[in-house]
Write a protein that holds these residues in place. Structure first.
Motif, PDB file in Angstrom:
ATOM      1  N   MET A   1       0.825  -1.186   0.000  1.00 30.46           N
ATOM      2  CA  MET A   1       0.000   0.000   0.000  1.00 30.46           C
ATOM      3  C   MET A   1       0.873   1.255   0.000  1.00 30.46           C
ATOM      4  O   MET A   1       0.604   2.192  -0.711  1.00 30.46           O
ATOM      5  N   MET A   2       1.928   1.255   0.835  1.00 35.24           N
ATOM      6  CA  MET A   2       2.773   2.445   0.908  1.00 35.24           C
ATOM      7  C   MET A   2       3.464   2.716  -0.417  1.00 35.24           C
ATOM      8  O   MET A   2       3.596   3.851  -0.827  1.00 35.24           O
ATOM      9  N   LEU A  22      13.070   6.859  -0.873  1.00 39.43           N
ATOM     10  CA  LEU A  22      13.387   7.509   0.403  1.00 39.43           C
ATOM     11  C   LEU A  22      12.161   7.564   1.305  1.00 39.43           C
ATOM     12  O   LEU A  22      12.248   7.267   2.503  1.00 39.43           O
ATOM     13  N   LEU A  23      11.013   7.908   0.757  1.00 41.24           N
ATOM     14  CA  LEU A  23       9.788   7.981   1.548  1.00 41.24           C
ATOM     15  C   LEU A  23       9.393   6.605   2.071  1.00 41.24           C
ATOM     16  O   LEU A  23       8.986   6.470   3.229  1.00 41.24           O
ATOM     17  N   ALA A  24       9.546   5.572   1.252  1.00 46.29           N
ATOM     18  CA  ALA A  24       9.239   4.216   1.700  1.00 46.29           C
ATOM     19  C   ALA A  24      10.174   3.793   2.829  1.00 46.29           C
ATOM     20  O   ALA A  24       9.727   3.188   3.810  1.00 46.29           O
ATOM     21  N   ILE A  25      11.446   4.131   2.735  1.00 44.82           N
ATOM     22  CA  ILE A  25      12.402   3.797   3.796  1.00 44.82           C
ATOM     23  C   ILE A  25      12.041   4.524   5.086  1.00 44.82           C
ATOM     24  O   ILE A  25      12.054   3.932   6.174  1.00 44.82           O
ATOM     25  N   LEU A  26      11.690   5.795   4.980  1.00 45.07           N
ATOM     26  CA  LEU A  26      11.308   6.557   6.174  1.00 45.07           C
ATOM     27  C   LEU A  26      10.015   6.036   6.789  1.00 45.07           C
ATOM     28  O   LEU A  26       9.881   5.985   8.019  1.00 45.07           O
ATOM     29  N   ASP A  27       9.064   5.619   5.958  1.00 39.56           N
ATOM     30  CA  ASP A  27       7.824   5.053   6.475  1.00 39.56           C
ATOM     31  C   ASP A  27       8.072   3.735   7.195  1.00 39.56           C
ATOM     32  O   ASP A  27       7.508   3.485   8.254  1.00 39.56           O
ATOM     33  N   ILE A  28       8.929   2.904   6.624  1.00 35.37           N
ATOM     34  CA  ILE A  28       9.259   1.638   7.278  1.00 35.37           C
ATOM     35  C   ILE A  28       9.986   1.895   8.587  1.00 35.37           C
ATOM     36  O   ILE A  28       9.719   1.240   9.599  1.00 35.37           O
ATOM     37  N   TRP A  29      10.894   2.875   8.592  1.00 34.57           N
ATOM     38  CA  TRP A  29      11.581   3.250   9.835  1.00 34.57           C
ATOM     39  C   TRP A  29      10.574   3.688  10.897  1.00 34.57           C
ATOM     40  O   TRP A  29      10.675   3.298  12.068  1.00 34.57           O
ATOM     41  N   ALA A  30       9.586   4.496  10.491  1.00 35.82           N
ATOM     42  CA  ALA A  30       8.576   4.973  11.443  1.00 35.82           C
ATOM     43  C   ALA A  30       7.757   3.809  11.988  1.00 35.82           C
ATOM     44  O   ALA A  30       7.472   3.747  13.194  1.00 35.82           O
ATOM     45  N   LYS A  44      -0.324   1.946  19.328  1.00 34.95           N
ATOM     46  CA  LYS A  44       0.588   1.535  18.263  1.00 34.95           C
ATOM     47  C   LYS A  44      -0.162   1.335  16.948  1.00 34.95           C
ATOM     48  O   LYS A  44       0.299   1.770  15.894  1.00 34.95           O
ATOM     49  N   LEU A  45      -1.323   0.680  17.016  1.00 32.80           N
ATOM     50  CA  LEU A  45      -2.092   0.414  15.803  1.00 32.80           C
ATOM     51  C   LEU A  45      -2.641   1.691  15.189  1.00 32.80           C
ATOM     52  O   LEU A  45      -2.693   1.821  13.962  1.00 32.80           O
ATOM     53  N   ILE A  46      -3.044   2.642  16.010  1.00 34.46           N
ATOM     54  CA  ILE A  46      -3.540   3.923  15.484  1.00 34.46           C
ATOM     55  C   ILE A  46      -2.424   4.657  14.756  1.00 34.46           C
ATOM     56  O   ILE A  46      -2.601   5.125  13.629  1.00 34.46           O
ATOM     57  N   TRP A  47      -1.247   4.767  15.375  1.00 35.77           N
ATOM     58  CA  TRP A  47      -0.136   5.456  14.723  1.00 35.77           C
ATOM     59  C   TRP A  47       0.324   4.707  13.482  1.00 35.77           C
ATOM     60  O   TRP A  47       0.665   5.311  12.461  1.00 35.77           O
ATOM     61  N   ALA A  48       0.348   3.392  13.539  1.00 35.84           N
ATOM     62  CA  ALA A  48       0.755   2.598  12.373  1.00 35.84           C
ATOM     63  C   ALA A  48      -0.227   2.799  11.217  1.00 35.84           C
ATOM     64  O   ALA A  48       0.185   2.911  10.058  1.00 35.84           O
ATOM     65  N   ALA A  49      -1.510   2.859  11.514  1.00 41.69           N
ATOM     66  CA  ALA A  49      -2.512   3.085  10.469  1.00 41.69           C
ATOM     67  C   ALA A  49      -2.346   4.466   9.842  1.00 41.69           C
ATOM     68  O   ALA A  49      -2.462   4.625   8.631  1.00 41.69           O
ATOM     69  N   ILE A  50      -2.072   5.464  10.671  1.00 39.77           N
ATOM     70  CA  ILE A  50      -1.868   6.821  10.153  1.00 39.77           C
ATOM     71  C   ILE A  50      -0.668   6.856   9.213  1.00 39.77           C
ATOM     72  O   ILE A  50      -0.739   7.401   8.107  1.00 39.77           O
ATOM     73  N   VAL A  51       0.446   6.260   9.620  1.00 38.67           N
ATOM     74  CA  VAL A  51       1.654   6.261   8.791  1.00 38.67           C
ATOM     75  C   VAL A  51       1.454   5.409   7.544  1.00 38.67           C
ATOM     76  O   VAL A  51       1.905   5.769   6.461  1.00 38.67           O
ATOM     77  N   PHE A  52       0.751   4.280   7.673  1.00 39.02           N
ATOM     78  CA  PHE A  52       0.572   3.367   6.550  1.00 39.02           C
ATOM     79  C   PHE A  52      -0.360   3.938   5.489  1.00 39.02           C
ATOM     80  O   PHE A  52      -0.068   3.875   4.300  1.00 39.02           O
ATOM     81  N   PHE A  53      -1.482   4.509   5.896  1.00 36.71           N
ATOM     82  CA  PHE A  53      -2.473   4.983   4.927  1.00 36.71           C
ATOM     83  C   PHE A  53      -2.196   6.391   4.411  1.00 36.71           C
ATOM     84  O   PHE A  53      -2.708   6.779   3.370  1.00 36.71           O
ATOM     85  N   PHE A  54      -1.427   7.182   5.140  1.00 33.41           N
ATOM     86  CA  PHE A  54      -1.053   8.527   4.714  1.00 33.41           C
ATOM     87  C   PHE A  54       0.468   8.639   4.806  1.00 33.41           C
ATOM     88  O   PHE A  54       0.987   9.252   5.748  1.00 33.41           O
ATOM     89  N   PRO A  55       1.193   8.054   3.839  1.00 28.39           N
ATOM     90  CA  PRO A  55       2.648   7.919   3.975  1.00 28.39           C
ATOM     91  C   PRO A  55       3.392   9.220   4.247  1.00 28.39           C
ATOM     92  O   PRO A  55       4.194   9.286   5.167  1.00 28.39           O
ATOM     93  N   PHE A  56       3.134  10.261   3.496  1.00 29.13           N
ATOM     94  CA  PHE A  56       3.882  11.509   3.698  1.00 29.13           C
ATOM     95  C   PHE A  56       3.338  12.289   4.888  1.00 29.13           C
ATOM     96  O   PHE A  56       4.074  12.674   5.791  1.00 29.13           O
ATOM     97  N   GLY A  57       2.044  12.510   4.917  1.00 29.68           N
ATOM     98  CA  GLY A  57       1.424  13.255   6.013  1.00 29.68           C
ATOM     99  C   GLY A  57       1.521  12.534   7.338  1.00 29.68           C
ATOM    100  O   GLY A  57       1.753  13.145   8.380  1.00 29.68           O
ATOM    101  N   GLY A  58       1.354  11.217   7.304  1.00 31.21           N
ATOM    102  CA  GLY A  58       1.455  10.438   8.530  1.00 31.21           C
ATOM    103  C   GLY A  58       2.855  10.457   9.103  1.00 31.21           C
ATOM    104  O   GLY A  58       3.048  10.499  10.314  1.00 31.21           O
ATOM    105  N   LEU A  59       3.835  10.459   8.222  1.00 32.67           N
ATOM    106  CA  LEU A  59       5.229  10.532   8.660  1.00 32.67           C
ATOM    107  C   LEU A  59       5.502  11.869   9.346  1.00 32.67           C
ATOM    108  O   LEU A  59       6.149  11.925  10.390  1.00 32.67           O
ATOM    109  N   ILE A  60       4.987  12.937   8.772  1.00 33.29           N
ATOM    110  CA  ILE A  60       5.153  14.264   9.378  1.00 33.29           C
ATOM    111  C   ILE A  60       4.443  14.335  10.722  1.00 33.29           C
ATOM    112  O   ILE A  60       4.999  14.828  11.708  1.00 33.29           O
TER     113      ILE A  60
END
Length: 70
Positions: A1-2, A22-30, A44-60
């Protein structure tokens, strides 16, 4: 998905753009960082869902608000 989401992460020939890698690496790191935290499973699941479904915004959001929260 990411890897398949977000705009212009792929070139027209189907190859992955350098910033997409680079974005995929940073998302996996997060995600690894999130599941290494001593939080309860729901947080953990809430934050993981945010990062997984919104890769750039969730990372920020994770970098600004979730990384140092207890």
């Amino acid at each position: 998905m990411m890897l398949a989401s977000s705009c212009r992460r792929f070139y027209a020939d189907g190859s992955l753009a350098p910033w997409g890698v680079l974005l995929a690496i940073l998302d996996i790191w997060a995600l690894v960082n999130i599941f290494g935290k001593p939080w309860d499973l729901s947080k953990k699941l809430i934050w993981a869902a945010i990062v997984f479904f919104f890769p750039f915004g969730g990372l920020i959001l994770y970098y600004l608000f979730g990384r140092n929260s207890s």
